[in-house]
Design a protein around this motif. Structure first.
Motif, PDB file in Angstrom:
ATOM      1  N   SER A 120       0.782  -1.236   0.000  1.00  0.00           N
ATOM      2  CA  SER A 120       0.000   0.000   0.000  1.00  0.00           C
ATOM      3  C   SER A 120       0.820   1.295   0.000  1.00  0.00           C
ATOM      4  CB  SER A 120      -0.923   0.008   1.231  1.00  0.00           C
ATOM      5  OG  SER A 120      -0.159   0.153   2.409  1.00  0.00           O
TER       6      SER A 120
ATOM      7  N   HIS B 116       5.220  12.651  -8.137  1.00  0.00           N
ATOM      8  CA  HIS B 116       4.347  12.996  -7.008  1.00  0.00           C
ATOM      9  C   HIS B 116       3.029  13.645  -7.471  1.00  0.00           C
ATOM     10  CE1 HIS B 116       4.539  14.616  -2.595  1.00  0.00           C
ATOM     11  NE2 HIS B 116       3.413  13.974  -2.850  1.00  0.00           N
TER      12      HIS B 116
ATOM     13  N   TYR C  78       2.344   1.747  -7.591  1.00  0.00           N
ATOM     14  CA  TYR C  78       1.281   1.362  -6.647  1.00  0.00           C
ATOM     15  C   TYR C  78      -0.090   1.623  -7.252  1.00  0.00           C
ATOM     16  CZ  TYR C  78      -2.232   2.122  -3.026  1.00  0.00           C
ATOM     17  OH  TYR C  78      -3.414   2.120  -2.312  1.00  0.00           O
TER      18      TYR C  78
ATOM     19  N   ARG D 222       9.096  13.346  -4.040  1.00  0.00           N
ATOM     20  CA  ARG D 222       8.803  11.988  -4.517  1.00  0.00           C
ATOM     21  C   ARG D 222       8.712  12.021  -6.049  1.00  0.00           C
ATOM     22  NH1 ARG D 222       3.170   9.675  -2.264  1.00  0.00           N
ATOM     23  NH2 ARG D 222       4.400   8.821  -0.556  1.00  0.00           N
TER      24      ARG D 222
ATOM     25  N   THR E 114      -8.588   2.718  -4.336  1.00  0.00           N
ATOM     26  CA  THR E 114      -8.065   4.000  -3.870  1.00  0.00           C
ATOM     27  C   THR E 114      -8.367   5.109  -4.874  1.00  0.00           C
ATOM     28  OG1 THR E 114      -5.998   5.199  -3.502  1.00  0.00           O
ATOM     29  CG2 THR E 114      -5.835   3.258  -4.861  1.00  0.00           C
ATOM     30  N   ASP E 115      -8.426   6.345  -4.378  1.00  0.00           N
ATOM     31  CA  ASP E 115      -8.623   7.478  -5.289  1.00  0.00           C
ATOM     32  C   ASP E 115      -7.413   7.701  -6.201  1.00  0.00           C
ATOM     33  OD1 ASP E 115      -6.859   8.485  -3.372  1.00  0.00           O
ATOM     34  OD2 ASP E 115      -8.024  10.285  -2.931  1.00  0.00           O
TER      35      ASP E 115
END
Ligand code: NAD
Ligand code: DAU
Length: 358
Positions: free
Chosen positions: A95, A300, A174, A297, A149-150
């Motif tokens: 996750s 990102h 992910y 990140r 997930t959004d």
């Protein structure tokens, strides 16, 4: 009144990933709210799976823990033979976005292949005529729920909200793996008629979250006067939801959701990361000098924000926590559970399974 799919008198829920942050909150929530339910928790106990999260339900005769991998087809088939499972709620996943950037492989096998194994074994167990590839008749009341997930929608600019009909444009390994799983779930509904629902939730926070995620990481570092690593300019926006509100939303979908439907879940609660870090600092009475801006990140996503009109208007769900109250309780929880966090950070909790079950 005829019974809707997903509504049975006595449910047996196979909850996967139930030793993780949201899964463990969900198991506790369901056992409290639905005394007639039985739960099988299937979890392989990766670094993120912690049975200490479930101490409160350990002796409950309605609860069984099975250590196993959702990718293990024979084991999953065995579970469907052993237990009269009526529902699958699939939380099991890798996750953490940052980990997926460093090591994507396991995200693909767990999040995609694992989901396919669960779907296929649910189909096999629940189909009334399993040998007939054209038949779409299933046992009454069964349901496969995929916890998505959004992040599958990608990133938003300054304006707009994610709605369920948007195309999937994931940006990290992910989120790409979660989007792939959503598509496999869709295909099992369209091709085989499997009764499925999908929920796409925004960022959760609350008790038992692994301290690699923003809020628990910042709380833990702040308590210990360690630096607070803010990625880039800290102006990325997430739509925060208390984990208990996520649990009640999934509960509502299991009870009232339409087969084949997707439901966004969000708290109408957009915050920039830096705002959250400053709130934690203020609540703990520390100094903003702890903030350290670090390299961003890769890939990102700038902003996530959920339109939750569908679930609120069709299922009557709404979030109950204000962010202020939820954060106050969450920070207090981490202060009160320093031993939990020490064991998680040191990896000691992984000995818990051996101590308890072997
Ligand atoms: P988590 O990392 O805390 O827990 C994941 C759990 O899955 C762990 O207990 C782990 O041991 C288990 N697991 C991993 N691989 C497995 C495998 N192959 N077989 C069996 N079990 C396995 O995750 P979380 O934050 O609780 O998220 C749960 C689900 O909710 C995930 O599917 C995630 O994509 C989704 N989600 C999370 C958030 C969030 O903010 N945390 C938001 C929206 C959706
Ligand atoms: O939106 C739902 C998703 O939320 C879930 O699908 C994921 O499983 C969950 O991990 C979460 O993903 P994010 O990447 O949004 O969460 P994370 O807590 O890792 O980061 C939140 C924001 O904070 C993000 O913009 C990155 C930033 N961040 C994170 C960490 C860990 C920092 O600035 N510093 C950090 O040290």
């Amino acid at each position: 009144m005829s019974k809707k799919l997903g509504q049975t008198d006595s449910r047996v829920l196979l909850v996967t990933g139930g030793a993780g942050f949201i899964g463990s909150n969900f198991i506790t929530y369901i056992l409290q709210k639905h005394p007639e339910d039985t739960i099988i928790n299937l979890d392989v106990l990766t670094y993120a799976g912690n049975l200490e999260n479930l101490k409160g339900v350990e002796g409950d005769p309605r609860y069984t823990f099975i250590k196993g991998d959702i990718r293990d087809r024979d084991m999953v088939r065995g579970l469907f033979k052993t237990y009269p499972i009526t529902h699958v709620v699939n939380f099991a996943a890798e996750s953490h976005v940052d980990r997926s950037i460093v090591d994507p492989d396991i995200f693909l096998t767990t999040n995609i292949i694992g989901t396919e194994v669960l779907l296929d074994e649910a189909k096999r167990a629940w189909k009334i005529y399993p040998e007939d590839k054209y038949s779409k008749e299933y046992k009454e009341g069964v349901r496969f729920h995929q916890v998505s997930t959004d992040e599958v929608y990608g990133a938003l600019g300054k304006e707009g909200l994610f709605v369920e009909s948007m195309p999937l444009l994931p940006n990290s390994p992910y989120s790409a793996s979660k989007a792939s799983a959503d598509l496999i779930v869709r295909s099992y509904q369209k091709t085989f008629g499997l009764p499925v629902t999908v929920s796409r939730c925004s960022n959760n926070y609350g008790a038992y979250q692994f301290p690699e995620k923003l809020i628990p990481l910042m709380i833990n570092n702040c308590i210990n006067d360690r630096s607070l690593p803010v990625y880039g300019d800290g102006m990325q926006i997430r739509d925060w939801l208390h984990v208990i509100d996520h649990c009640s939303a999934i509960d509502a979908i299991l009870e009232k959701g339409e087969t084949g439907d997707i439901y966004n879940i969000g708290g109408n609660n957009e915050k920039a990361n830096i705002e959250i870090v400053k709130l934690i600092i203020k609540t703990l009475g520390k100094s903003e000098e702890l903030i350290t801006y670090v390299k961003d990140r890769p890939g990102h996503d700038r902003r996530y924000a959920i339109d939750n009109t569908k679930i609120t208007s069709q299922l009557g769900w709404k979030p109950t926590y204000t962010f202020e109250q939820g954060m106050k309780e969450t920070i207090q929880w981490y202060l009160d559970n320093q031993k939990w966090i020490e064991r998680v950070v040191s990896g000691d909790y992984q000995g818990y399974y051996e101590r308890m079950y072997c």
